[in-house]
Scaffold this motif. Structure first.
Motif, PDB file in Angstrom:
ATOM      1  N   UNK A  49       0.829  -1.211   0.000  1.00  0.00           N
ATOM      2  CA  UNK A  49       0.000   0.000   0.000  1.00  0.00           C
ATOM      3  C   UNK A  49       0.860   1.257   0.000  1.00  0.00           C
ATOM      4  N   UNK A  50       1.899   1.269   0.811  1.00  0.00           N
ATOM      5  CA  UNK A  50       2.769   2.453   0.860  1.00  0.00           C
ATOM      6  C   UNK A  50       3.458   2.688  -0.487  1.00  0.00           C
ATOM      7  N   UNK A  51       3.857   1.605  -1.140  1.00  0.00           N
ATOM      8  CA  UNK A  51       4.482   1.761  -2.462  1.00  0.00           C
ATOM      9  C   UNK A  51       3.472   2.343  -3.458  1.00  0.00           C
ATOM     10  N   UNK A  52       2.232   1.877  -3.399  1.00  0.00           N
ATOM     11  CA  UNK A  52       1.203   2.387  -4.316  1.00  0.00           C
ATOM     12  C   UNK A  52       0.967   3.869  -4.070  1.00  0.00           C
ATOM     13  N   UNK A  53       0.917   4.278  -2.795  1.00  0.00           N
ATOM     14  CA  UNK A  53       0.746   5.699  -2.468  1.00  0.00           C
ATOM     15  C   UNK A  53       1.888   6.522  -3.042  1.00  0.00           C
ATOM     16  N   UNK A  54       3.120   6.061  -2.852  1.00  0.00           N
ATOM     17  CA  UNK A  54       4.289   6.811  -3.322  1.00  0.00           C
ATOM     18  C   UNK A  54       4.299   6.924  -4.847  1.00  0.00           C
ATOM     19  N   UNK A  55       4.038   5.821  -5.518  1.00  0.00           N
ATOM     20  CA  UNK A  55       4.046   5.821  -6.977  1.00  0.00           C
ATOM     21  C   UNK A  55       2.890   6.663  -7.527  1.00  0.00           C
ATOM     22  N   UNK A 238     -18.061   2.014  -6.997  1.00  0.00           N
ATOM     23  CA  UNK A 238     -17.702   2.364  -5.625  1.00  0.00           C
ATOM     24  C   UNK A 238     -16.206   2.186  -5.396  1.00  0.00           C
ATOM     25  N   UNK A 239     -15.663   1.056  -5.853  1.00  0.00           N
ATOM     26  CA  UNK A 239     -14.243   0.780  -5.674  1.00  0.00           C
ATOM     27  C   UNK A 239     -13.389   1.823  -6.387  1.00  0.00           C
ATOM     28  N   UNK A 240     -13.760   2.157  -7.616  1.00  0.00           N
ATOM     29  CA  UNK A 240     -13.023   3.185  -8.356  1.00  0.00           C
ATOM     30  C   UNK A 240     -13.006   4.501  -7.584  1.00  0.00           C
ATOM     31  N   UNK A 241     -14.166   4.890  -7.046  1.00  0.00           N
ATOM     32  CA  UNK A 241     -14.246   6.166  -6.331  1.00  0.00           C
ATOM     33  C   UNK A 241     -13.489   6.120  -5.006  1.00  0.00           C
ATOM     34  N   UNK A 242     -13.497   4.974  -4.341  1.00  0.00           N
ATOM     35  CA  UNK A 242     -12.742   4.845  -3.096  1.00  0.00           C
ATOM     36  C   UNK A 242     -11.240   4.958  -3.344  1.00  0.00           C
ATOM     37  N   UNK A 243     -10.798   4.577  -4.550  1.00  0.00           N
ATOM     38  CA  UNK A 243      -9.377   4.678  -4.907  1.00  0.00           C
ATOM     39  C   UNK A 243      -9.030   6.011  -5.574  1.00  0.00           C
ATOM     40  N   UNK A 244     -10.055   6.807  -5.874  1.00  0.00           N
ATOM     41  CA  UNK A 244      -9.835   7.998  -6.698  1.00  0.00           C
ATOM     42  C   UNK A 244      -8.924   9.024  -6.023  1.00  0.00           C
ATOM     43  N   UNK A 245      -9.039   9.163  -4.717  1.00  0.00           N
ATOM     44  CA  UNK A 245      -8.171  10.122  -4.027  1.00  0.00           C
ATOM     45  C   UNK A 245      -6.708   9.701  -4.117  1.00  0.00           C
ATOM     46  N   UNK A 246      -6.463   8.410  -4.259  1.00  0.00           N
ATOM     47  CA  UNK A 246      -5.097   7.890  -4.400  1.00  0.00           C
ATOM     48  C   UNK A 246      -4.655   7.955  -5.854  1.00  0.00           C
ATOM     49  N   UNK A 247      -5.517   7.493  -6.755  1.00  0.00           N
ATOM     50  CA  UNK A 247      -5.136   7.371  -8.168  1.00  0.00           C
ATOM     51  C   UNK A 247      -5.189   8.686  -8.926  1.00  0.00           C
ATOM     52  N   UNK A 248      -6.000   9.626  -8.448  1.00  0.00           N
ATOM     53  CA  UNK A 248      -6.208  10.851  -9.206  1.00  0.00           C
ATOM     54  C   UNK A 248      -6.865  10.598 -10.545  1.00  0.00           C
TER      55      UNK A 248
END
Length: 418
Positions: A49-55, A238-248
Motif C-alpha cells: 500500500x505504501x508503495x502504491x501511495x508513493x508511486x 464504488x471501488x473506483x471512487x474509493x481509490x480515486x483520491x489515491x489514483x487521481x
C-alpha cells in the motif's frame, strides 16, 4: 488476443478450490459474513500500500495538468468499457466515443450498449466529484448512490433483467436470489449486513489499511448482492471512487480486473469460502481467502500504477510522439504530420498549454504552414483549444493510443465488427 466472455457478474461464480468447503445456506445475520477485514499478516499488505501511495503521488505530478486531464478522460471511457466487458455487455471503444458525441447506432443492441457505456461514464464523473474520503466512498449510502446514478440515466427498456424484472435505480432487492453456488443474504436482512459494513469500513484510518479495506469491501459488498441487478457495476464504481483520491483518476483497477477476468472471479469466489479450521480466523468465512483476495487486489493496483507511470515517462512519450508523427505522415500521407511539430507537441504534454504563436515558433516552420499543422491537429484531436484565439493543449485521440500509449487500451485499435 485476450479471451472474451459472455457471462453476467450478477449470475456467475466459477468453480474453484472453495467448492468442497462451502454449501448453500441461509444468511440472515451479519455475523455470518465475518471477518470483514483480514487481521493477520498485514505487514506485507501495508508495504504494498505504501508503495502504491508513493508511486501514485509521483504519477499525479507527471506531465502537464492538461495532459493528465486528457488521460483521465481516456481512463474514464476505458473504465466504462472494461466494467461492461466484465459483464459480457461491452461495445467497441469507437462506439463509446460516438456515444459521447450523441451518435448512436441504428442497431438496437449496439445502441443499448452505447447508452449503458455513456451512463457509466457520466455516473463515474458525478461520483468522483462527491468523494471526500475513502471511508465515505465505502459506505452503503455511496453504493446505493452509485447504483442510482448509473441506472437513473437509462430508460426503463434498458433496465430489464433477463427474467423481465425492472431494475429500480438505487433500490435494494426485495426477494431472495441464488448466485451460482452462493446464496446471498435474505432480502429482509440486507439492511443489517449493510449497516455492519458501514460500522466496520467507516472506521477506516491510517495509510496502511486503505487499499486492503477497499478490497475487502469490494468482496463483501458483492457477496451481499444488495440490488436486483447491476451489483458488479455498482461495486466497481464504488471501488473506483474509493481509490480515486489515491489514483487521481490516472490508473484503473477495472483495467486489471477485466484483463484477467477468470482470475478476478476465481479469487472473489475463493473469498466466499467457509472458515477452514482453527487457524483460519474466528469468523464464519475464511480469513485466509479474504487475505488472498486483498493481496491479489493490491498487486493488481500496483501493476496498474506501474504501467501508467511507464506511459507518462516523458522521454519515452517523446519517442512515441515522434513515431506517431512519422507513421501518420508516411502511412496516411498527411503532410501536416511532420517531425518539426514534435518539440511543441512534447512541450504542451510535458509543461502545459501554449499560444498558437509559440507553437508555430517552436516548429520553426513558416507561419502559414504552422497554422495548417495546428488546424490539422485540432481537427484530429491531437491538440485542443477552447476557441480560435485560446491557447493549445494536448489531446489524446482514440486513434493515437496504440502508438502514444501502447497496450493501455488495445481494444480501441481493433476493427469495429458490431
Amino acid at each position: 488476443m485476450e479471451n472474451t466472455f459472455n457471462l453476467d457478474f450478477d449470475k456467475f461464480q466459477p468453480e474453484s478450490m472453495s467448492e468442497k468447503s462451502k454449501s448453500l445456506q441461509v444468511y440472515d445475520q451479519p455475523h455470518q459474513f465475518e471477518p470483514l477485514l483480514p487481521t493477520q499478516d498485514l505487514g506485507e499488505l501495508g508495504e504494498t500500500t505504501r508503495r502504491i501511495f508513493e508511486k501514485s503521488s509521483a504519477l499525479k505530478s507527471a506531465a502537464s495538468p492538461q495532459a493528465r486531464a486528457a488521460l483521465r478522460e481516456i481512463v474514464r471511457s476505458m473504465n466504462s468499457y472494461y466494467s461492461n466487458r466484465i459483464e459480457g455487455q461491452s461495445t467497441h471503444p469507437v462506439n463509446i466515443e460516438r456515444a459521447l458525441k450523441e451518435d448512436f447506432s441504428d442497431k438496437p443492441d449496439v445502441a443499448k450498449r452505447q447508452r449503458v457505456a455513456l451512463a457509466h461514464i457520466e455516473a463515474e464523473r458525478e461520483l468522483e466529484g462527491i468523494v471526500a474520503t475513502e471511508a465515505g466512498a465505502l459506505s452503503s449510502g455511496f453504493l446505493k448512490h452509485a447504483h442510482e446514478s448509473l441506472y437513473s440515466r437509462l430508460p426503463e427498456s434498458d433496465r430489464l433483467t433477463d427474467d423481465g424484472r425492472i431494475i429500480i435505480p438505487g433500490a435494494l432487492r426485495t426477494h431472495d436470489v441464488a448466485v451460482g453456488r452462493h446464496q446471498p443474504p435474505t432480502s429482509a436482512s440486507i439492511p443489517q449486513f449493510l449497516k455492519r459494513m458501514d460500522d466496520v469500513y467507516g472506521r477506516l484510518k491510517g495509510v496502511d489499511a486503505v487499499i486492503y479495506t477497499v478490497a475487502a469491501a469490494h468482496h463483501r459488498m458483492a457477496w451481499t448482492h444488495p440490488f436486483e441487478d447491476g451489483n458488479g457495476r455498482a461495486v466497481r464504481l464504488q471501488t473506483h471512487c474509493a481509490l480515486h483520491l489515491i489514483s487521481g483518476g490516472l490508473w484503473s483497477a477495472n483495467r486489471g480486473l477485466a484483463r484477467d477476468r477468470e482470475r478476478y472471479y476465481e479469487t472473489l469466489d475463493n473469498a466466499d469460502s467457509a472458515r477452514q479450521g482453527d487457524l483460519d480466523g474466528r469468523g464464519n468465512l475464511s480469513e485466509k481467502m479474504l487475505w488472498a483476495w486483498c493481496h491479489y487486489f493490491l498487486d493488481l493496483c500496483e501493476d496498474q500504477v506501474d504501467f501508467m507511470a511507464s506511459m507518462l515517462d516523458l522521454s519515452k512519450l517523446k519517442d512515441r510522439m515522434r513515431a506517431y508523427l512519422l507513421v501518420r505522415g508516411a502511412t496516411d500521407g498527411i503532410t501536416e504530420y511532420r517531425e518539426e511539430a514534435l518539440l511543441p507537441l512534447h512541450t504542451v504534454a510535458a509543461v502545459g498549454s501554449v499560444s498558437r504563436g509559440e507553437f508555430i515558433r517552436m516548429t520553426g516552420l513558416e507561419e502559414r504552414t504552422g497554422r495548417k499543422v495546428i488546424s490539422r491537429f485540432l481537427k484530429d484531436g491531437l491538440l485542443k483549444s477552447d476557441g480560435h484565439r485560446a491557447e493549445l493543449s494536448i489531446g489524446f485521440p482514440l486513434a493515437s493510443l496504440s502508438i502514444l500509449f501502447p497496450n493501455l487500451y488495445p481494444e480501441a485499435a481493433a476493427a469495429v465488427l458490431e
